[in-house]
Scaffold this active site. Structure first.
Site, PDB file in Angstrom:
ATOM      1  N   SER A   1      -2.317  -6.001   5.429  1.00 49.05           N
ATOM      2  CA  SER A   1      -1.201  -5.106   5.427  1.00 49.05           C
ATOM      3  C   SER A   1      -1.651  -3.726   5.302  1.00 49.05           C
ATOM      4  O   SER A   1      -0.947  -2.861   5.616  1.00 49.05           O
ATOM      5  CB  SER A   1      -0.624  -5.650   4.137  1.00 49.05           C
ATOM      6  OG  SER A   1      -1.385  -5.398   3.003  1.00 49.05           O
TER       7      SER A   1
ATOM      8  N   ASP B   1      -0.077  -0.109  -5.990  1.00 47.71           N
ATOM      9  CA  ASP B   1      -0.199  -1.329  -6.889  1.00 47.71           C
ATOM     10  C   ASP B   1      -1.807  -1.720  -7.078  1.00 47.71           C
ATOM     11  O   ASP B   1      -1.899  -2.820  -7.599  1.00 47.71           O
ATOM     12  CB  ASP B   1       0.669  -2.582  -6.082  1.00 47.71           C
ATOM     13  CG  ASP B   1      -0.135  -2.880  -4.635  1.00 47.71           C
ATOM     14  OD1 ASP B   1      -1.193  -2.052  -4.498  1.00 47.71           O
ATOM     15  OD2 ASP B   1       0.142  -3.585  -4.141  1.00 47.71           O
TER      16      ASP B   1
ATOM     17  N   HIS C   1      -2.423  -1.774  -1.951  1.00 47.48           N
ATOM     18  CA  HIS C   1      -1.825  -1.265  -1.015  1.00 47.48           C
ATOM     19  C   HIS C   1      -1.929   0.446  -1.153  1.00 47.48           C
ATOM     20  O   HIS C   1      -1.480   0.993  -2.208  1.00 47.48           O
ATOM     21  CB  HIS C   1      -0.285  -1.401  -0.551  1.00 47.48           C
ATOM     22  CG  HIS C   1      -0.192  -2.939  -0.523  1.00 47.48           C
ATOM     23  ND1 HIS C   1      -0.276  -3.791  -1.387  1.00 47.48           N
ATOM     24  CD2 HIS C   1      -0.342  -3.592   0.711  1.00 47.48           C
ATOM     25  CE1 HIS C   1      -0.033  -5.185  -0.664  1.00 47.48           C
ATOM     26  NE2 HIS C   1      -0.126  -4.929   0.592  1.00 47.48           N
TER      27      HIS C   1
END
Length: 205
Positions: free
Chosen positions: A9, A181, A184
């Protein structure tokens, strides 16, 4: 010249259409696309997929890497191999991580012998995801990072130490400035990754 960025991601970063490698998302790949294309005629591709572990890369490697025939390949993988084990008990343990990563490199070298390969080491900072299991998170990601560094040395590849880059960035601003977080990146965190890549990889380095 074709540049391909592969990973999870962090690389994906909202690129949307996973069938289109030219959908580069809104993260560090997009930042590097702007600079690379400004410097000359080249193509920048993104094959990052949210949630991927190294085993997921292997499953789609021919389609999303070898068939695209990049001249320069950058790989960032490892954090989900740890995160998924902590949260859901289906991570990828260190020895298997290394074995599969080695297969990816071997297959790439065989199919694309002229391809330049850059490995980026996984990183974590303090955050809402990482803090509840910080010691495990950090130590296990460090092991995957060390594996990537060792493979880069073994195969004669370039290596980008993102943990070092984020540790240095936190001298100026706290962790939440760079990651929302602990895993990310924020927009500023994507800038850290892009800058680290540029500082390590020619024509930037």
């Amino acid at each position: 010249m074709k540049y391909l960025f592969q990973g999870d991601s962090i690389t994906d970063c909202g690129r949307g259409d996973h069938g289109d490698p030219y959908a580069t998302g809104c993260g560090y790949v997009r930042l590097l696309e702007a600079e690379l294309t400004a410097m000359g005629d080249c193509k920048v591709m993104n094959s990052g997929v949210t949630g991927d572990r190294v085993t997921n890369l292997l499953a789609r490697w021919k389609r999303d890497c070898l068939n695209l025939e990049p001249d320069v390949l950058t790989i960032l993988i490892g954090v989900n191999d740890v995160w998924n084990e902590i949260c859901r008990h289906y991570g990828v343990h260190a020895s298997l991580f290394e074995e599969v990563y080695r297969i990816l490199l071997r297959e790439t070298r065989a199919a694309l012998p002229a391809c330049r390969i850059i490995l980026m080491g996984a990183y974590v900072v303090h955050g809402t995801v990482t803090d509840p299991e910080w010691d495990t998170f950090y130590s296990q990601v460090k092991i995957r990072r060390e594996i990537a560094c060792r493979l880069a040395e073994e195969y004669g590849l370039e290596y980008v130490d993102l943990q070092q880059a984020f540790d240095a960035a936190q001298q100026a601003y706290p962790a939440e400035h760079w990651s929302w977080d602990g895993v990310h990146p924020t927009a500023a965190g994507h800038w850290v990754i892009a800058r680290a890549w540029k500082n390590s990889v020619k024509p930037f380095g």
